[in-house]
Scaffold this active site. Structure first.
Site, PDB file in Angstrom:
ATOM      1  N   LEU A 100       4.116  -1.898   8.672  1.00 64.48           N
ATOM      2  CA  LEU A 100       3.502  -2.561   7.322  1.00 64.48           C
ATOM      3  C   LEU A 100       3.858  -1.520   6.199  1.00 64.48           C
ATOM      4  O   LEU A 100       2.930  -1.223   4.925  1.00 64.48           O
ATOM      5  CB  LEU A 100       1.567  -2.996   7.232  1.00 64.48           C
ATOM      6  CG  LEU A 100       2.931  -4.408   7.988  1.00 64.48           C
ATOM      7  CD1 LEU A 100       0.769  -5.455   8.469  1.00 64.48           C
ATOM      8  CD2 LEU A 100       4.004  -5.520   7.641  1.00 64.48           C
ATOM      9  N   CYS A 101       3.710  -1.000   6.338  1.00 69.34           N
ATOM     10  CA  CYS A 101       3.788   0.470   5.559  1.00 69.34           C
ATOM     11  C   CYS A 101       4.969   0.877   4.534  1.00 69.34           C
ATOM     12  O   CYS A 101       5.958   0.493   4.942  1.00 69.34           O
ATOM     13  CB  CYS A 101       4.041   2.603   6.897  1.00 69.34           C
ATOM     14  SG  CYS A 101       3.455   3.555   5.340  1.00 69.34           S
ATOM     15  N   GLY A 102       4.754   1.516   3.585  1.00 69.71           N
ATOM     16  CA  GLY A 102       5.663   2.220   2.365  1.00 69.71           C
ATOM     17  C   GLY A 102       7.039   2.388   3.044  1.00 69.71           C
ATOM     18  O   GLY A 102       8.168   2.629   2.519  1.00 69.71           O
ATOM     19  N   ALA A 133       7.898   2.178   6.531  1.00 72.98           N
ATOM     20  CA  ALA A 133       9.126   1.566   7.069  1.00 72.98           C
ATOM     21  C   ALA A 133      10.267   1.507   6.828  1.00 72.98           C
ATOM     22  O   ALA A 133      10.965   1.672   8.233  1.00 72.98           O
ATOM     23  CB  ALA A 133       7.693  -0.020   6.713  1.00 72.98           C
TER      24      ALA A 133
END
Length: 178
Positions: free
Chosen positions: A57-59, A61
């Protein structure tokens, strides 16, 4: 005279034990596979290994696609790419199975992936504890990269903004690829 002094120091350093730790192979580590079983870095000796702490869910990703591209391009030449999902920065799904499914569906990932592990805080995985002890490097966010040489020694570490297929990483791995 300067040259002779340099040669004398270069000859004396090993005798004094300086640099000996760099010449030794790094220890091997086992990682729990998201599919069950485990990965043992000893099985990858003789090959460079890129270890990346990931979070679905990281930017950053989108780098999962880059990791897969590096795996597809350089894997046949010897490079191992290992994804290590972590929720240390509160951006991973609830389970390793969910992270794996997400990565497969969104990014077509087929490269080796561990179960969710601690990389920066709490009871960190032994690899990350060793990395901290050896280099002082601790992931400050998701998608930090560590490149190991074929003997398991650290060639370099990079933060989130350096892409897995970036020239710094591939350039460092290139001498070890077939």
């Amino acid at each position: 005279m300067k040259r002779r002094l340099f040669l004398s120091l270069a000859t004396a350093l090993p005798a004094l034990g300086l640099g000996r730790a760099r010449a030794q192979d790094a220890p091997s580590f086992t990682f729990p596979s998201v599919d069950g079983g485990e990965y043992d870095t000893a099985d990858w000796r003789g090959r460079p290994v890129l270890v990346v702490n990931t979070a679905s869910l990281c930017g950053f990703a989108g780098q999962l696609a880059d990791m897969q591209a590096v795996h597809d391009t350089y894997g046949p030449r010897g490079l191992v790419v290992l994804a290590v999902p972590s929720d240390d920065f509160n951006q991973e799904l609830a389970s390793g199975a969910e992270a794996k499914d997400y990565c497969e569906l969104q990014y077509g990932m087929t490269l080796p992936m561990t179960d969710i592990l601690h990389v920066a805080e709490g009871e960190v995985h032994p690899f990350y504890a060793w990395l901290r002890e050896q280099t002082g490097f601790v992931p400050q966010w998701n998608f930090n990269k560590v490149l190991l040489d074929p003997q398991g020694r650290v060639l370099g570490t990079w933060g989130s903004f350096v892409k897995p297929g970036g020239r710094q990483i591939i350039g460092a791995a290139q001498p070890y690829l077939s």
